[in-house]
Motif scaffolding. Structure first.
Motif, PDB file in Angstrom:
ATOM      1  N   TYR A 233      14.609  14.097 -44.201  1.00 12.08           N
ATOM      2  CA  TYR A 233      14.698  13.540 -42.852  1.00 12.08           C
ATOM      3  C   TYR A 233      14.109  14.509 -41.823  1.00 12.08           C
ATOM      4  CZ  TYR A 233      16.495  10.578 -39.179  1.00 12.08           C
ATOM      5  OH  TYR A 233      16.595   9.721 -38.113  1.00 12.08           O
ATOM      6  N   TYR A 252      20.460   5.246 -44.500  1.00  9.36           N
ATOM      7  CA  TYR A 252      20.609   5.629 -43.085  1.00  9.36           C
ATOM      8  C   TYR A 252      19.915   4.609 -42.185  1.00  9.36           C
ATOM      9  CZ  TYR A 252      20.372   8.625 -38.939  1.00  9.36           C
ATOM     10  OH  TYR A 252      20.487   9.134 -37.673  1.00  9.36           O
ATOM     11  N   ALA A 256      21.548   2.207 -39.397  1.00  6.79           N
ATOM     12  CA  ALA A 256      21.074   2.288 -38.021  1.00  6.79           C
ATOM     13  C   ALA A 256      20.634   0.923 -37.509  1.00  6.79           C
ATOM     14  CB  ALA A 256      19.921   3.279 -37.930  1.00  6.79           C
ATOM     15  N   TYR A 260      24.896  -3.141 -42.360  1.00  6.25           N
ATOM     16  CA  TYR A 260      25.804  -2.289 -43.134  1.00  6.25           C
ATOM     17  C   TYR A 260      25.878  -2.706 -44.612  1.00  6.25           C
ATOM     18  CZ  TYR A 260      27.551  -1.044 -38.453  1.00  6.25           C
ATOM     19  OH  TYR A 260      27.655  -0.637 -37.158  1.00  6.25           O
TER      20      TYR A 260
ATOM     21  N   ASP B 110      17.881   5.631 -34.311  1.00  5.83           N
ATOM     22  CA  ASP B 110      18.785   5.599 -35.468  1.00  5.83           C
ATOM     23  C   ASP B 110      19.991   6.505 -35.218  1.00  5.83           C
ATOM     24  OD1 ASP B 110      16.998   3.973 -36.627  1.00  5.83           O
ATOM     25  OD2 ASP B 110      16.299   5.375 -38.160  1.00  5.83           O
ATOM     26  N   LEU B 111      19.695   7.686 -34.685  1.00  4.96           N
ATOM     27  CA  LEU B 111      20.756   8.671 -34.447  1.00  4.96           C
ATOM     28  C   LEU B 111      21.790   8.148 -33.453  1.00  4.96           C
ATOM     29  CD1 LEU B 111      21.554  11.753 -34.946  1.00  4.96           C
ATOM     30  CD2 LEU B 111      20.568  12.133 -32.708  1.00  4.96           C
ATOM     31  N   LYS B 113      22.507   5.049 -32.615  1.00  7.41           N
ATOM     32  CA  LYS B 113      23.316   3.954 -33.174  1.00  7.41           C
ATOM     33  C   LYS B 113      24.374   4.493 -34.129  1.00  7.41           C
ATOM     34  CE  LYS B 113      22.523  -0.326 -33.632  1.00  7.41           C
ATOM     35  NZ  LYS B 113      22.122  -1.647 -34.052  1.00  7.41           N
ATOM     36  N   THR B 114      23.966   5.474 -34.921  1.00  4.75           N
ATOM     37  CA  THR B 114      24.920   6.055 -35.866  1.00  4.75           C
ATOM     38  C   THR B 114      26.039   6.757 -35.112  1.00  4.75           C
ATOM     39  OG1 THR B 114      23.006   6.439 -37.253  1.00  4.75           O
ATOM     40  CG2 THR B 114      25.040   7.433 -37.979  1.00  4.75           C
ATOM     41  N   ASP B 117      28.352   4.176 -33.621  1.00  7.92           N
ATOM     42  CA  ASP B 117      29.186   3.570 -34.670  1.00  7.92           C
ATOM     43  C   ASP B 117      30.313   4.500 -35.105  1.00  7.92           C
ATOM     44  OD1 ASP B 117      27.745   1.286 -34.648  1.00  7.92           O
ATOM     45  OD2 ASP B 117      26.494   1.775 -36.373  1.00  7.92           O
TER      46      ASP B 117
END
Lengths: 295, 463
Positions: A233, A252, A256, A260, B110-111, B113-114, B117
């Protein structure tokens, strides 16, 4: 003190409950969710059967490529780390290298660094136009070797494998060193008196006695390889394109995106891989130990 | 007795652990852009009535040692550091420190949203805000503080309010104004090589070849950030709209598909052709967008597709370049139209922050007229979405906009485009490196739209 005293089985209840609540049930729950449409947009969770798994293994979605990448990454890093780790351990176990401790410390030191930092540092070092590696190669007159290390699909994958090996080989070296140092020197003395060469001693004394350590090291490397995420990553983000994408980067990305269920399906596939490989390896180790005891 | 105590303790531990295991309810997303726009107006009215009360908040702020975290992507902050300067002024005034946590562009969405969550998001979040994607991106009703009662809401451009509004409540504050992107070119290089501004793709390609033959990189491209390479595909939306009647509406109603826009595929093929011909240089997959300033300023590259503040950035870093840059419409698929993007990044306060009042103070501080002016003067933008501050758009840019038909960029007008932006960027990288074809990239855009629509139970896709 009576060491053979057996405690009643309910004394294990605490550990069992902790294991069940923190490890076992979440795992099972994850597998259950992989058969649903669980996502971040709706609280209505419906059973969708094998849909997510069919998608994971279909050729059109690209996940099969990620699974292959994961397997290749695991295979190459395990081989490289184990072979180099053994060679380095053999080298620094003897007395023929001065400053053994310093060398060991230097080779082990990348292990204490975070994967993120290693990724960022190597991203900079491997930059094709102003990265240290290409600048150095050009300075040495080896400009023809300068490459776009992280931008060409095959090369990017090799770069990721090598960076990961660089980071992890020190740890394997230390584990093997610990294994080497518990082998009694009397075996080597006896072998020397019989005229055995260094390679014969390594083959017939060191390697057989190191076998349990090597199996452990392999299990560690394999389980790490399957779960790899951080280094990829931070170094390539799965790129260029999807060339270095592995299962966990896909997991991941699915989480995102809010999908899920797909994320848990991919995690479950990973779980099965790791569990199967670990089981067979540990089983092999048990068989070996039993054989040794019987001998 | 011991057994009883042990069993009782075990039961208590188990009960305590199970109580701690809660379920996180996912929320429904149903807000539409039209509703948001309508409701924004009512939010303005509500805000006006409470303006006086909120205006005193900053003055009443006490000196404190609180540190608030500000999460953003690289492109969320101007490279001039003006927002950090304003934060330093804010700290002097209130004692509240702002800790900027900057994430690379390609990892930010992405970060965030993670983090949302997992309940670990920043106190303030810098988010690309547009009415179509805001809910799926951060779900403001669930995660953000309602800012409708803040004094500055009534001063922000009403056209921008829908970008930060959900169901009539304003959740964010936006500063940058409407932007356009165009091909910025080096006039000196063009003049030296006897080139004229291209109007067709064929002319553009011929120019690129001549520039390449002279030893200069024709077009600077920075794929490392993950988003820049996607611009030609979706920011040619105005052109697609001219070619297809009611295109955006039909796409949103699922009456048309992305795969019906054959010009989009043509653009992807042209991009691939240019990359293979070396018009983007050798290392464009490893280059960053920010590197374009140096490449342009030093004359290493002759053209770059960028927003108009790029000209200011080059002039500031290389004063010799003043007056030496022009703009033209990049003729991908022979496009001759301007796509306008009214949306931008906006700041939102995390509902779970311990320092909501301090965060509000910071936003109020940034929204003061003198600080808005400072923000504009600080570079990185050519206008702010606050009518009280006059735009600094260059006359040549204004002229350029008037000279061509205008339309909306695709990511603002069409659903499920913006959320897949970074994925499309990866696909384009794969196309450039030869592991995907332009057609596969094209088909994937449609496929992802369908997946997102299905996930979000979009009624238009349920037919």
């Amino acid at each position: 003190m009576n060491l053979n005293k057996r405690y009643p089985s309910y004394m294990a209840a605490g550990a069992f409950v902790l294991f069940a609540v923190l490890v076992f049930f979440p795992g099972i729950l994850g597998i259950f969710y992989s058969f649903t449409n669980w996502n971040s947009y709706s609280s209505d969770i419906r059973f969708v059967g094998m849909k997510n798994y069919a998608k994971a293994f279909s050729n059109t979605e690209g996940y099969t490529g990620y699974i292959i990448n994961t397997l290749l990454f695991t295979l190459f890093t395990t081989l490289l780390k184990t072979i180099l780790g053994i060679l380095l351990a053999l080298l620094f176990n003897g007395t023929w290298v001065r400053g053994n401790h310093v060398h060991r410390m230097i080779i082990f030191s990348p292990q204490v660094m975070s994967y993120l930092i290693v990724g960022l540092v190597f991203k900079s070092l491997l930059n094709p136009s102003h990265g240290f590696v290409n600048v150095f190669l050009k300075w040495c007159g080896l400009g023809f070797l300068a490459q776009s290390w992280l931008s060409k699909p095959g090369l990017a994958f090799a770069s990721v494998v090598l960076v990961d090996t660089w980071k992890g080989v020190g740890y394997i070296m230390m584990v093997v060193l610990a294994g080497l140092q518990v082998i009694s020197t009397s075996y080597y003395e006896a072998a020397s008196m019989d005229g055995a060469s260094f390679w014969q001693q390594t083959r017939y004394i060191t390697m057989p006695l190191l076998a349990p350590v090597l199996i452990n090291v392999t299990v560690l490397n394999l389980t790490y390889g399957f779960r790899v995420f951080d280094i990829i990553y931070s170094l390539t983000h799965g790129g260029p394109g999807h060339a270095t994408e592995v299962l966990n980067t896909a997991v991941y990305a699915e989480f995102a995106k809010g999908n899920y269920a797909m994320g848990t399906a991919l995690s479950s596939i990973l779980f099965v891989f790791v569990m199967s490989i670990s089981y067979f390896l540990l089983k092999a180790m048990d068989v070996k130990e039993e054989a040794d005891e019987n001998a | 007795m011991k057994r009883v105590i042990l069993k009782a303790t075990g039961i208590l531990v188990l009960a305590a652990m199970l109580t701690g295991c809660g379920t996180t309810a996912a929320t429904d997303t149903a807000a539409t852009s039209a509703a948001a726009a309508e409701n924004a107006t009512s939010a303005v009215a509500a805000a006006t009535s409470q303006a006086a009360e909120a205006a005193s908040t900053a003055e009443a702020a006490k000196k404190s040692n609180v540190t608030i975290t500000f999460g953003t992507h690289q492109s969320g902050l101007p490279t001039s550091g003006v927002v950090q300067d304003l934060a330093a002024d804010f700290e002097k005034e209130t004692g509240i420190k702002v800790d900027f946590q900057v994430t690379p562009d390609d990892q930010w969405r992405d970060l965030l949203k993670t983090k949302l969550d997992s309940g670990e998001a920043y106190d303030i979040m810098c988010v690309d805000a547009d009415p179509l994607s805001l809910v799926s991106r951060i779900n403001p009703e669930q995660n953000c503080v309602d800012l409708s009662d803040q004094e500055w809401v009534s001063r922000m451009d009403p056209l921008v309010l829908p970008d930060v509004t959900v169901n009539g409540k304003v959740y964010g504050v936006q500063f940058p104004g409407t932007r356009i992107s165009a091909c910025v070119y080096n006039k000196d290089i063009y003049q030296k090589l006897g080139l004229s501004v291209p109007k067709t793709y064929k002319d553009f390609k011929a120019n690129c070849q001549k520039i390449l033959d002279s030893g200069i990189t024709p077009m600077y491209e920075g794929c490392q950030n993950g988003w820049h390479q996607v611009l030609p595909v979706f920011e040619t939306g105005s052109y697609y709209s001219l070619l297809y009647d009611n295109l955006y509406e039909k796409l949103n109603k699922n009456e048309m598909h992305i795969t019906d826009i054959k010009e989009m595929k043509e653009i992807l093929e042209e991009m691939k052709e240019c990359a293979d011909a070396g018009y983007f240089g050798q290392d464009f997959l490893s280059q960053t967008v920010e590197g374009g300033v140096d490449a342009f300023g030093t004359g290493e590259a002759a053209m770059m597709y960028q927003s108009m503040d790029f000209i200011d950035q080059v002039e500031e870093a290389y004063p010799d370049m003043k007056g030496k840059m022009g703009i033209f419409c990049l003729p991908w698929a022979d496009n001759q139209s301007v796509s306008v993007n009214p949306t931008n990044n906006a700041y939102f306060i995390n509902k779970n922050s311990k320092y909501i009042d301090e965060c509000k103070q910071f936003l109020n501080f940034l929204a003061r007229p003198e600080n808005l002016q400072k923000r504009l003067d600080g570079g990185g933008i050519t206008s702010v979405c606050w009518p009280e501050i006059p735009s600094k758009e260059r006359p040549e840019v204004q002229e350029y906009m008037k000279s061509l038909p205008q339309g909306l960029v695709m990511q603002v007008g069409v659903s499920y485009i913006d959320p897949q932006w970074m994925d499309v960027g990866k696909d384009i990288d794969a196309m450039y490196s030869g592991t995907m074809t332009p057609d596969e990239v094209f088909q994937n855009i449609e496929k992802r739209r369908n997946e997102q629509a299905e996930l979000q139970n979009d009624p238009a896709w349920a037919k």
